[in-house]
Design an enzyme around this catalytic site. Structure first.
Site, PDB file in Angstrom:
ATOM      1  N   ARG A   1       0.820  -1.216   0.000  1.00 54.22           N
ATOM      2  CA  ARG A   1       0.000   0.000   0.000  1.00 54.22           C
ATOM      3  C   ARG A   1       0.858   1.271   0.000  1.00 54.22           C
ATOM      4  NH1 ARG A   1      -4.035  -0.314   4.703  1.00 54.22           N
ATOM      5  NH2 ARG A   1      -2.307  -1.383   5.686  1.00 54.22           N
TER       6      ARG A   1
ATOM      7  N   LEU B   1       1.208   3.431  -2.283  1.00 53.14           N
ATOM      8  CA  LEU B   1       0.531   4.598  -2.869  1.00 53.14           C
ATOM      9  C   LEU B   1      -0.363   5.273  -1.835  1.00 53.14           C
ATOM     10  CD1 LEU B   1       0.193   6.293  -5.413  1.00 53.14           C
ATOM     11  CD2 LEU B   1      -1.779   4.879  -6.018  1.00 53.14           C
TER      12      LEU B   1
ATOM     13  N   LYS C   1     -20.524   2.492  -6.629  1.00 54.52           N
ATOM     14  CA  LYS C   1     -19.900   1.200  -6.921  1.00 54.52           C
ATOM     15  C   LYS C   1     -19.687   0.996  -8.412  1.00 54.52           C
ATOM     16  CE  LYS C   1     -20.303  -0.725  -2.707  1.00 54.52           C
ATOM     17  NZ  LYS C   1     -19.373  -1.534  -1.939  1.00 54.52           N
TER      18      LYS C   1
ATOM     19  N   GLU D   1     -19.371  -2.032  19.019  1.00 55.93           N
ATOM     20  CA  GLU D   1     -18.544  -2.769  18.045  1.00 55.93           C
ATOM     21  C   GLU D   1     -17.049  -2.474  18.122  1.00 55.93           C
ATOM     22  OE1 GLU D   1     -20.222  -2.751  14.041  1.00 55.93           O
ATOM     23  OE2 GLU D   1     -22.253  -2.695  14.849  1.00 55.93           O
TER      24      GLU D   1
ATOM     25  N   TRP E   1     -18.366  -9.215   0.764  1.00 52.31           N
ATOM     26  CA  TRP E   1     -17.126  -8.558   1.155  1.00 52.31           C
ATOM     27  C   TRP E   1     -16.016  -9.541   1.468  1.00 52.31           C
ATOM     28  CZ3 TRP E   1     -19.571  -4.081   4.556  1.00 52.31           C
ATOM     29  CH2 TRP E   1     -20.314  -3.256   3.696  1.00 52.31           C
TER      30      TRP E   1
ATOM     31  N   ASP F   1     -27.076  -6.893   9.792  1.00 49.76           N
ATOM     32  CA  ASP F   1     -26.789  -5.887   8.760  1.00 49.76           C
ATOM     33  C   ASP F   1     -26.680  -6.512   7.379  1.00 49.76           C
ATOM     34  OD1 ASP F   1     -26.586  -3.682  10.489  1.00 49.76           O
ATOM     35  OD2 ASP F   1     -24.515  -4.169  10.993  1.00 49.76           O
TER      36      ASP F   1
ATOM     37  N   HIS G   1     -30.111  -3.471   8.531  1.00 58.86           N
ATOM     38  CA  HIS G   1     -29.642  -2.153   8.094  1.00 58.86           C
ATOM     39  C   HIS G   1     -29.094  -2.276   6.685  1.00 58.86           C
ATOM     40  CE1 HIS G   1     -27.489   1.593   7.801  1.00 58.86           C
ATOM     41  NE2 HIS G   1     -26.403   0.928   7.525  1.00 58.86           N
TER      42      HIS G   1
ATOM     43  N   GLU H   1     -29.879   3.949   4.760  1.00 57.31           N
ATOM     44  CA  GLU H   1     -29.152   5.177   4.507  1.00 57.31           C
ATOM     45  C   GLU H   1     -29.978   6.038   3.564  1.00 57.31           C
ATOM     46  OE1 GLU H   1     -25.014   4.789   3.676  1.00 57.31           O
ATOM     47  OE2 GLU H   1     -25.131   6.316   2.127  1.00 57.31           O
TER      48      GLU H   1
ATOM     49  N   HIS I   1     -21.235  10.507   6.894  1.00 55.09           N
ATOM     50  CA  HIS I   1     -19.996  10.538   6.112  1.00 55.09           C
ATOM     51  C   HIS I   1     -19.245  11.834   6.280  1.00 55.09           C
ATOM     52  CE1 HIS I   1     -22.445   7.434   4.088  1.00 55.09           C
ATOM     53  NE2 HIS I   1     -21.304   6.795   4.188  1.00 55.09           N
TER      54      HIS I   1
HETATM   55  N1  GLN Z   1     -23.385  -2.134  12.187  1.00 53.73           N
HETATM   56  C1  GLN Z   1     -22.447  -1.543  11.278  1.00 53.73           C
HETATM   57  C2  GLN Z   1     -21.898  -0.265  11.879  1.00 53.73           C
HETATM   58  O1  GLN Z   1     -22.611   0.357  12.608  1.00 53.73           O
HETATM   59  C3  GLN Z   1     -23.109  -1.212   9.965  1.00 53.73           C
HETATM   60  C4  GLN Z   1     -22.148  -0.592   9.010  1.00 53.73           C
HETATM   61  C5  GLN Z   1     -22.615  -0.573   7.568  1.00 53.73           C
HETATM   62  O2  GLN Z   1     -23.770  -0.609   7.283  1.00 53.73           O
HETATM   63  N2  GLN Z   1     -21.730  -0.452   6.628  1.00 53.73           N
HETATM   64  O3  GLN Z   1     -20.780   0.120  11.624  1.00 53.73           O
HETATM   65 ZN    ZN Z   2     -24.745   1.518   6.550  1.00 51.65          ZN
END
Ligand code: GLN
Ligand code: ZN
Length: 778
Positions: free
Chosen positions: A23, A25, A125, A504, A581, A619, A661, A685, A714
């Site tokens: 990594r 760069l 994306k 988390e 992922w 999620d 989510h 979102e 964000h």
């Molecule tokens: N539970 C995850 C968080 O709160 C959800 C993140 C996501 O949707 N990318 O970070």
């Molecule tokens: Zn999210």
């Protein structure tokens, strides 16, 4: 077109990772951004990286002087490179241009990252991958003109080092098809309508590449495979016909390879390219199949994408050879071996993974190993199939070993999956669940919650890294995490949130934590893949049948619940997102793999319930992004993806409230799927257009609990109380009151604590004011 052109090489890759083996760069651009280093230092590092790439690719068997080495470097994003090369810099950044109108590297980074009031280009994306590109903005006013000469300079730089490379540039059709209309454009403006104005600039670009010494250029046109763009495949094919008629008849240009990738070219686009005055076409034969015969191929080279550019598995050379062989029936002048896409989607080198089980490693191919596979096939094409007998046999042996290795197929996992019935996917009547949950949870109207993660502070990251290096014992590390959880719980109680989370802190990302705790997964040390700009992720490798040797999250959630009387939400990542992922096994249908992950999660949910957790969120932010590019493939995808979520959650008791989510919610596209998930509460979102999302939910008739994000996580910007209240007002006026939840857009892990606390306080204040307004107890 009359002068003889150098032949296309017998093998090539469509692109190579550009972030560097370690990594480099990332570090170089981030230190430039922070002001720690100057532009010259960054340019020097980038030139070193490019030289290292060319040298490495030549070592691996690509020719130094036959255009088989792609010049696919990018400081940030290949779409941005092309957009700015043709001058499509949004008006708000106009002041950043040089006196002669040119767009330098600083302006390039500013367009990518924004500055002050000037928002960056939107990011989204790239087809159905995890790579994000910057969305060009094009309107009637966009003045196309050649505005940087990086592509030509890199060709010349390579030449000076003794390489004749093949520059890779996003093609004109894809550039416009992926663009959005500028704010200044009239309603309904289609950027593709500017094609004729754009083509002369591409022609100029091609001339500059030829002048710098390029024999071949690769124009990437993956838009020609997609059925998921606002433009129809027919319109795209018509644009391709027009574009390559113009570029193909330009007098002064390198030979042109038009590369597709990511799926099969639409039949219209295939016909158009076959007939176009270009010299070569690259097609994806891993996700696509052999195209139909088409007039015009006689003078062309077909570059057959037989080595998968998107997975990390060692390819089946015998199978690849059979595809190359079959392709000769189409009557092209020649067939070359290639990758299905750029290798930007895979890490550099399996040899770097010294901690990986050697047997597993022998089944893998990262970019370097894939390059070697391509060069083997190229040698077979040049010298005849017997010349590569040894390589073909070796690849076959690795595959056979993989098929028979312990763990790839686990009898217990298989029989459990075979015994599933429809009832295992069904949670029962929603109304009954609502009644049971109302009684169990006693939540106020407009319940408030967060999406799961709290800020991942430097302290947390350092503690995890030190534990990883063995500098801190597991006991000490877990004690640190418990303190962190306690802090986050107290904070949420003080703020007055209704459904709490543990934050988390123990997770570095949403998938790796689970991958480390499930059988069937492996994690890499250096397997970084660019996600966007300077950001990279390290996907786990899902190689075998998945099972859960022990509970994964229960201790953390139970500890968090023990600290509060409020409901504590257990947090899991759903099967689709875990697959999306990771690098997933390619030897069985995705749906089967997803169900195995779902069963492991189902057991985790049962254990969470047993530990007293009454709200559990699963999620699925990646649900939308895995949606196949071809419409015909979408129903089957939605069937298995929704099914795996239901399998994971359907064992939960009626009184357990299941949340999910989703990010990037093009709500309208997947609304039926979201409803079919049958979660009790869905948070989504809504950053880009909150009002629109609320409207979409209302018109869709979606009737379960729903939390359209009320502020964008964000950016560090703190949303005002009024701003949130206004949105809630809209939500409660368009949706039944009992349906609406209040939450931010997404997890808070990338935010700092200062703005997080202020934002959540405003969220609570806004909620209280709306509760009052609708006459509910505040
Ligand atoms: N539970 C995850 C968080 O709160 C959800 C993140 C996501 O949707 N990318 O970070
Ligand atoms: Zn999210």
């Amino acid at each position: 077109m009359t002068d003889p052109r150098p032949a296309f090489p017998r093998g090539t890759i469509l692109g190579y990772p550009r972030i560097g083996r370690r990594r480099e760069l990332k570090r170089a651009v981030e230190s430039r951004w922070s002001g720690a280093t100057d532009a010259a230092a960054l340019e020097a590092t980038a030139a070193d990286l490019r030289r290292a790439t060319r040298t490495r690719l030549a070592e691996l068997g690509l020719g130094r002087d036959d255009s088989s080495i792609p010049e696919s470097f990018s400081f940030y994003d290949q779409v941005l490179d092309a957009a700015l090369a043709v001058g499509a810099l949004p008006e708000r950044f106009a002041a950043l241009r040089g006196e002669d109108g040119s767009i330098g590297l600083d302006a390039y980074f500013t367009a990518a990252r924004g500055e002050g009031e000037s928002a960056p280009l939107e990011m989204t994306k790239w087809f159905d991958t995890n790579y994000h590109y910057l969305v060009p903005e094009i309107g009637p006013e966009t003045a196309f003109a050649l505005s940087h000469d990086r592509f030509a300079r890199q060709v010349a730089e390579a030449k000076a080092e003794g390489f004749t490379v093949r520059p890779v540039v996003v093609g004109p059709v894809t550039l416009l098809a992926l663009a959005k209309a500028t704010d200044a454009a009239p309603d309904g403006f289609d950027p593709l309508s500017r094609l004729d104005d754009l083509l002369p600039v591409y022609a100029e670009l091609l001339a500059s590449l030829a002048a710098a010494g390029a024999d071949w250029v690769q124009l990437d046109e993956p838009a020609l495979v997609s059925e998921s763009l606002p433009v129809t495949p027919e319109a795209l094919a018509a644009a391709a016909e027009r574009a390559y008629e113009v570029l193909g008849t330009a007098v002064d240009r390198p030979a042109i390879l038009v590369a597709s990738g990511y799926a099969q070219l639409s039949p219209e686009a295939w016909t158009a390219l076959a007939a176009a005055p270009v010299e070569a076409i690259a097609i994806d034969l891993t996700r696509g199949s052999q195209p139909a015969p088409a007039p015009g191929l006689a003078g062309k080279t077909l570059v057959a994408g037989v080595i998968d550019g998107r997975n990390i598995w060692r390819g089946d050379l015998a199978g690849a050879w059979a595809k190359l062989d079959a392709l000769t029936a189409l009557g092209a002048a020649s067939v070359s071996a290639g990758t299905s896409t750029s290798l930007q989607h895979v890490p550099h080198d399996v040899a770097d993974e010294t901690a990986l089980d050697p047997r597993l490693a022998s089944w893998l191919a990262f970019a370097d190993q894939k390059t070697v596979q391509v060069t083997a096939l190229a040698r077979g094409l040049a010298e005849g199939r017997p010349a590569i007998d040894a390589e073909v046999a070796e690849a076959a042996a690795a595959l056979a070993d993989r098929r028979s290795a312990p763990g790839v197929s686990d009898g217990a996992v298989r029989s459990r999956a075979l015994a599933l019935t429809a009832a295992d996917y069904d949670r029962g009547d929603y109304a009954d669940r609502v009644a049971a949950q109302d009684e169990a949870l006693g939540l106020p109207v407009l319940p408030t919650t967060t999406i799961g993660s709290f800020p991942q502070t430097g302290d947390i990251r350092r503690a995890r890294a030190r534990h990883g290096r063995g500098e801190v014992s597991t006991d000490e590390y877990e004690e640190f995490l418990r303190e962190e959880i306690a802090r986050v719980v107290t904070l949420q109680e003080d703020l007055g949130l209704d459904v709490l989370v543990h934050g988390e802190a123990e997770r570095n990302d949403m998938v790796q934590y689970f991958a480390e705790n499930l059988d069937g997964f492996a994690v890499t040390q250096h397997g970084w893949v660019q996600s966007y700009g300077s950001r990279a992720t390290r996907p786990s490798i899902l190689w075998g049948d998945v099972s859960r040797p022990a509970p994964m999250t229960v201790a953390w959630s139970a500890f968090a619940q023990s600290l509060t009387d409020k409901p504590m939400k257990g947090m899991l990542t759903g099967p689709v997102t875990i697959l999306a992922w990771s690098f997933v096994r390619d030897d069985q249908p995705l749906g089967e793999t997803a169900d195995q992950v779902a069963l492991a999660l189902r057991d985790e949910i049962a254990d969470l319930e047993a530990a007293g957790i009454g709200v559990i969120q699963v999620d699925e932010p990646a649900l939308r992004e895995l949606l196949p590019l071809k419409r015909a493939d979408q129903p089957a995808y939605l069937e298995w993806s929704v099914g795996s979520f239901r399998l994971a959650t359907a064992g939960a008791a009626p009184a357990t409230q299941v949340h999910t989510h989703l990010c990037y919610s093009e709500f309208d596209v997947v609304i039926d799927a979201i409803a079919a998930l049958d979660a009790d509460v869905t948070s989504i979102e809504a950053a880009r257009s909150r009002g629109e999302v609320i409207g979409d939910i209302a018109t869709s008739g979606f009737a379960h609990g729903v939390g359209p994000g009320v502020y964008d996580i964000h950016s560090p910007r703190v949303p005002a109380v009024d701003e949130i209240a206004e949105l809630l007002d809209r939500a409660v006026s368009e949706l039944p009151l009992r349906q609406v939840w209040v939450n931010p857009d997404c997890g808070l892990k990338t935010r700092g604590y200062d703005e997080t606390v202020e934002s959540l306080r405003n969220l609570i204040d806004a909620t209280r004011s709306i509760r009052e307004k609708v006459g509910a107890p505040a």
